[in-house]
Every structure is written in C-alpha cells, then in structure tokens.
Motif scaffolding. Structure first.
Motif, mmCIF file in Angstrom:
data_model
loop_
_atom_site.group_PDB
_atom_site.id
_atom_site.type_symbol
_atom_site.label_atom_id
_atom_site.label_comp_id
_atom_site.label_asym_id
_atom_site.label_seq_id
_atom_site.Cartn_x
_atom_site.Cartn_y
_atom_site.Cartn_z
ATOM 1 N N TRP A 111 35.296 -71.820 -30.653
ATOM 2 C CA TRP A 111 35.120 -73.234 -30.317
ATOM 3 C C TRP A 111 35.245 -73.355 -28.789
ATOM 4 C CZ3 TRP A 111 38.331 -71.839 -34.523
ATOM 5 C CH2 TRP A 111 37.835 -72.208 -35.782
ATOM 6 N N TYR A 112 34.148 -73.135 -28.105
ATOM 7 C CA TYR A 112 34.169 -73.112 -26.638
ATOM 8 C C TYR A 112 33.986 -74.509 -26.064
ATOM 9 C CZ TYR A 112 33.547 -68.012 -26.773
ATOM 10 O OH TYR A 112 33.703 -66.665 -26.982
ATOM 11 N N ASN A 113 34.693 -74.724 -24.939
ATOM 12 C CA ASN A 113 34.462 -75.906 -24.114
ATOM 13 C C ASN A 113 33.887 -75.409 -22.793
ATOM 14 O OD1 ASN A 113 34.673 -78.216 -22.457
ATOM 15 N ND2 ASN A 113 36.324 -79.030 -23.691
ATOM 16 N N GLY A 115 55.783 -71.912 -25.632
ATOM 17 C CA GLY A 115 54.770 -71.895 -24.590
ATOM 18 C C GLY A 115 53.943 -73.163 -24.562
ATOM 19 N N SER A 116 52.718 -73.039 -24.056
ATOM 20 C CA SER A 116 51.842 -74.187 -23.826
ATOM 21 C C SER A 116 50.888 -74.404 -24.986
ATOM 22 C CB SER A 116 51.039 -73.974 -22.541
ATOM 23 O OG SER A 116 51.895 -73.778 -21.435
ATOM 24 N N ASP A 117 50.404 -75.631 -25.069
ATOM 25 C CA ASP A 117 49.392 -75.984 -26.068
ATOM 26 C C ASP A 117 48.042 -75.513 -25.554
ATOM 27 O OD1 ASP A 117 47.621 -77.089 -27.824
ATOM 28 O OD2 ASP A 117 48.282 -79.163 -27.548
ATOM 29 N N GLU A 118 47.698 -74.254 -25.843
ATOM 30 C CA GLU A 118 46.490 -73.665 -25.287
ATOM 31 C C GLU A 118 45.214 -74.272 -25.872
ATOM 32 O OE1 GLU A 118 46.899 -71.964 -22.787
ATOM 33 O OE2 GLU A 118 48.956 -71.257 -22.916
ATOM 34 N N GLU A 144 28.144 -78.395 -37.648
ATOM 35 C CA GLU A 144 28.330 -77.152 -36.891
ATOM 36 C C GLU A 144 29.807 -76.805 -36.722
ATOM 37 O OE1 GLU A 144 24.637 -76.192 -34.287
ATOM 38 O OE2 GLU A 144 25.295 -78.205 -33.708
ATOM 39 N N TYR A 145 30.557 -77.055 -37.795
ATOM 40 C CA TYR A 145 31.958 -76.621 -37.940
ATOM 41 C C TYR A 145 32.859 -77.055 -36.780
ATOM 42 C CZ TYR A 145 29.775 -73.712 -41.520
ATOM 43 O OH TYR A 145 29.067 -73.268 -42.606
ATOM 44 N N PRO A 146 32.946 -78.352 -36.477
ATOM 45 C CA PRO A 146 33.832 -78.793 -35.391
ATOM 46 C C PRO A 146 35.301 -78.582 -35.749
ATOM 47 C CG PRO A 146 33.015 -80.683 -36.614
ATOM 48 C CD PRO A 146 32.263 -79.487 -37.125
ATOM 49 N N LEU A 147 36.098 -78.333 -34.725
ATOM 50 C CA LEU A 147 37.533 -78.076 -34.880
ATOM 51 C C LEU A 147 38.327 -79.365 -34.726
ATOM 52 C CD1 LEU A 147 39.970 -76.038 -34.956
ATOM 53 C CD2 LEU A 147 39.784 -75.986 -32.447
ATOM 54 N N THR A 148 39.258 -79.597 -35.654
ATOM 55 C CA THR A 148 40.251 -80.666 -35.497
ATOM 56 C C THR A 148 41.620 -80.004 -35.462
ATOM 57 O OG1 THR A 148 38.920 -82.306 -36.675
ATOM 58 C CG2 THR A 148 41.274 -82.742 -36.502
ATOM 59 N N VAL A 149 42.340 -80.165 -34.369
ATOM 60 C CA VAL A 149 43.647 -79.526 -34.213
ATOM 61 C C VAL A 149 44.541 -80.439 -33.388
ATOM 62 C CG1 VAL A 149 42.960 -78.233 -32.144
ATOM 63 C CG2 VAL A 149 44.807 -77.361 -33.594
ATOM 64 N N GLY A 150 45.809 -80.545 -33.776
ATOM 65 C CA GLY A 150 46.739 -81.412 -33.070
ATOM 66 C C GLY A 150 48.152 -81.252 -33.571
ATOM 67 N N GLY A 151 49.070 -81.985 -32.945
ATOM 68 C CA GLY A 151 50.474 -81.936 -33.346
ATOM 69 C C GLY A 151 51.115 -80.619 -32.964
ATOM 70 N N ASN A 205 42.182 -76.777 -22.460
ATOM 71 C CA ASN A 205 40.761 -76.881 -22.082
ATOM 72 C C ASN A 205 40.060 -77.546 -23.244
ATOM 73 O OD1 ASN A 205 38.353 -76.463 -20.658
ATOM 74 N ND2 ASN A 205 37.987 -74.515 -21.659
ATOM 75 N N PRO A 206 40.348 -78.809 -23.509
ATOM 76 C CA PRO A 206 40.464 -79.272 -24.892
ATOM 77 C C PRO A 206 39.397 -78.773 -25.853
ATOM 78 C CG PRO A 206 39.923 -81.099 -23.427
ATOM 79 C CD PRO A 206 40.231 -79.929 -22.562
ATOM 80 N N LEU A 207 39.877 -78.093 -26.880
ATOM 81 C CA LEU A 207 38.998 -77.554 -27.906
ATOM 82 C C LEU A 207 38.897 -78.476 -29.108
ATOM 83 C CD1 LEU A 207 40.051 -73.781 -27.856
ATOM 84 C CD2 LEU A 207 38.420 -75.000 -26.407
#
Length: 466
Positions: free
Chosen positions: A219-221, A181-184, A169-176, A188-190
């Motif tokens: 990608w809602y939390n 500004g802020s790491d949006e 179901e197409y999970p998101l991997t994001v980092g770094g 609200n960890p996505l």
C-alpha cells in the motif's frame, strides 16, 4: 458454470487480462502456495477458536479453516491458515511472513498478490482476496512483530484493520495505534491507500512506480516508511530526492490479525466444549478494546467477570478512586474490572448480574439480579440493581444499596456516621450505605457473613437467546 468461469466474471473488469491466462496463472499460484491438508488437523472458523483449548492442544501451527473462501479464491471444503497461539492471548491468523535474505520473491504481479504465494511454514503472503474476505465482517486488529538487526524484537499494534474489495483495488483501513516506537503506517499515511504492484500502480508518485522500484507489492503512498514485503523488510526509510533509501532494514517480519468479540455472549455461538472460561479481547467501539475474563460454564455461559476475591487474597482491595475507576489485579486470579468498564458496558441495553460465592462450610450459593447498571463518572458511578432471584436473601436491596454512589478511601459517599467512614474502615471500595450487608471487595469478602470466595459477573439480558 465452473469455478474458473466464475472467477473470471468476478475479476475480469479489474484485471483486464486474457481470461484463460488469468485463470491458469491464478491456479498455478494457488497450488504453489497452498499446503497439503492433514486429516488430523483441528477444523476451525478462525484462529480465535483455538483460544478455548489449552496451549498443549493448540500450538502455533497450520490449521484447516472451514471458511475457505477467506483462505483462497476457490470454494473448497477446507483451506489452511497459520495460527499464532503464543503472542499475547493467541488466536492470530498470520497473513504475512518475510525475513532478510528470504528465498521467497515478493516481486510479484497483481494476480499473485491477490491469490497469495509462498509457504505457510516459511515466508509467504496470504492473499489480498483472503485478507479482504476475513476482515469485511466484524472488527479486526492487526499486529506486526519484527526483529531488528541487533536481534531484539519489537511490535506495532492497531485496533482497527481491514482491506477493501477487489473492485476498490484492496484499500487499507488501519488505525488505533499502540505498540512500541512510532506509528509507521500513519507516518507516510497509508490509511486509505490502494494496493500497488509492478503491473498495477496506485501510489501517489508520478515519477516512478514504487512497487517496481522496491520490487514488492504494498500500500504505497510516496512511497513508504514501512514495507514488510520488500527485501530486506523495511520499517524506516530516508527520502533522497525522488528515491527512497533504506536506513533500518529488518531481519524478520510477521503480520497477524485476530477477531474481537463484542461480549462474552458471542462465544456461545461455538459448539459446547469449543470455548473455555478464560481471557478474551473485546471490542469497545472505534479504536478501543478491553481484555476481559469470560465465564462460559455458569448458567449457560456468556458472563463477563467484573470482580473476583477470596479469603486471604494476596491482592489488596484498599485502593483509591482512580484505581477503582481503571481496575486492578490479575484476570486469572483476583481482580476488580474497573468502574469505567462497568459503566461503558451497562450504559446501553439491559444487563443482569450474578454473584457466586463459597461459604465457610465449602458449599456454594449465588445471588442473581435481572437489572444491573453502573452510572457515569460525573454521577460518581451510582449502582442500579433490582429483580432479585437466587438463593437466600437479597443483600443488595435489604441494605438499600440501589442508587448508592461508589465510595473509596479518598472519596466517601456512604451514609454511616460520616460520608467517608465505611471505605477506610473496611479497607475497600464499594457502594456503601450504612455500611453494608454485602461487600465482595473487603477482606475476607462478605455476603452477610464472611465467605471464602466471590465472583461478580454480568451479561446482556438477551444473551441466552443468542
């Protein structure tokens, strides 16, 4: 077996919809989304191919991509992508564009978000299956550029980005995170969240469907701090009971991804003439990248430049230890790439090194070594060099620079008179012994005698077999 039947087999277990209805809807959405191919467009594998062209030849525009399975659910000959060739070093595949008061509705169902919708020259969503296909191999970075209500621009940047498969179901991997500004995405960890739409709820709120509430797939939390698909696009939200109320709507949002190279050798996979000497972005492991200058013409190409200096250079090489560690200068002019980078690159595998230099009579020559590495910071970056070939004399080993630690004006490791004599005398950091026969960092640079120009470059020894 026709294409539609194949698509049903691949997706039926997830979508649980009537096969004929699914394929008809998917085909309709894709035909609405896909722009017509122009025969005069350059065919590319990804937008990063275009970084080898001059800007006048490769503007930001729609191009045809040969890896069409990453541009649509259909296995056709070519498919279209919008390439951003202006932001940073260019080479970005634009995967989403939305603006305040957009005429493109992002309140779509699962099938539509999977296939993509909109107009590549206006507002659009590229498609989850396409984004997954692009990012399932290699390492990708992602950037979000946005315009605020006061008309100023800002951006978010992530060194790691990928989207999982349909079965997940197409999970998101994001980092770094880097950027302004802020790491949006982490607020609200996505990271790790599955994609949600009005008809496929994967958020963590039991009391409501975030996609239905905000009329957009994402990608809602609980639910989000950033959602560039809603109307208007959203960067920051406030929590009010179980509802989320927008506090800073944005006027325009664009999301981009760009492939990274592992070394300049990767570029040799492209046909001759498709990539040029220039600045590229290179992966340095998890969450890290480095910007390097690739020489793709000298001796079959694939070289990472680590130094450039010329007589009467405007760049001073009379720097301290930290500056030589981190690197300094301009990759398109004179520079020192940095001892940390050299150590990181050469601590694994076998590397060769080449020095190209121009003599005072304007003729060119070179030195070449089959062994090159730079030790660690704790060892004070000792030089390992050997296996000389090239024209003229082996100036590195004739003055016994092999094994010497690096010296700067504030950290001397030479053996002449006093340990800190050479670097202040020649106003440059180097692997000094007594003191040198070669020093490409001094002014003017020296290869036994003063020369007009020097470039030091390295590549993996197995590069020419790639």
């Amino acid at each position: 077996m026709n294409i539609i039947t194949q698509l049903v087999i691949l997706t039926l277990s997830l979508l649980l919809v009537n096969a004929d209805q699914y394929c008809d809807n998917l085909l309709k959405q894709y035909n609405t989304f896909k722009t017509k191919c122009s025969p005069d467009l350059i065919t590319i594998n990804s937008c990063s191919d275009l970084t080898g062209f001059t800007l006048s030849k490769a503007p930001s525009a729609v191009y045809q991509m040969t890896n069409c399975t990453c541009a649509s659910p259909f296995n056709t000959v070519t498919a279209d992508v919008y390439c951003d060739m202006n932001t940073t070093c260019g080479g970005w595949i634009v995967i989403q564009r939305n603006r305040k008061d957009s005429t493109v509705g992002f309140n779509k169902n699962w099938i539509q978000y999977e296939a993509g919708f909109g107009d590549l020259n206006q507002d659009f969503w590229y498609g989850l299956e396409a984004i997954h296909c692009l990012t399932q191999t290699g390492q990708w970075e992602m950037r979000v550029d946005y315009q605020k209500n006061d008309k100023t621009w800002s951006y978010l940047h992530y060194n790691q980005f990928s989207v999982g498969s349909a079965s997940e179901e197409y999970p998101l991997t994001v980092g770094g995170f880097t950027g302004e500004g802020s790491d949006e995405f982490a607020s609200n960890p996505l990271n790790g969240m599955k994609f949600s739409t009005t008809d496929n709820d994967n958020d963590k709120l039991s009391s409501l469907n975030c996609a239905t509430n905000f009329k957009s797939g994402w990608w809602y939390n609980n639910c989000h701090y950033i959602n560039i698909n809603r109307q208007p696009p959203q960067l920051v939200i406030l929590t009010l009971s179980l509802l989320l109320v927008g506090a800073n709507p944005l006027n325009h949002y664009t999301t981009r991804v760009s492939a990274l190279i592992n070394t300049c050798c990767d570029l040799r996979a492209y046909p001759p003439g498709r990539v040029q000497n220039g600045v590229y972005k290179m992966s340095m492991g998890t969450f890290n990248t480095a910007t390097v200058y690739c020489d793709m013409t000298t001796d079959d190409g694939g070289w990472i430049l680590i130094q450039r200096n010329r007589k009467n250079s405007q760049l001073s090489f009379n720097k301290n230890w930290k500056e030589y560690e981190d690197g300094f200068g301009d990759l398109n002019n004179d520079f020192w790439a940095g001892l940390k980078l050299m150590n990181t690159l050469t601590q694994t595998g076998q590397w060769e090194m080449r020095v190209d230099y121009q003599k005072n009579d304007k003729t060119w020559s070179y030195l070449h070594y089959n062994q090159f590495s730079v030790g660690s910071a704790s060892e004070e970056y000792p030089l390992t060099i050997g296996g000389f070939t090239g024209e003229g004399t082996d100036y590195f080993t004739s003055h016994s620079l092999n094994g010497m630690k690096f010296s700067t004006l504030d950290n001397g490791n030479g053996k002449s008179r006093s340990s800190n004599y050479c670097a202040p005398t020649y106003k440059s950091g180097w692997w000094y012994n007594h003191c040198h026969h070669i020093n490409t960092n001094q002014q003017p640079p020296q290869v036994n005698a003063h020369v007009l120009f020097t470039e030091m470059k390295i590549r993996p020894k197995d590069c020419i077999t790639h």
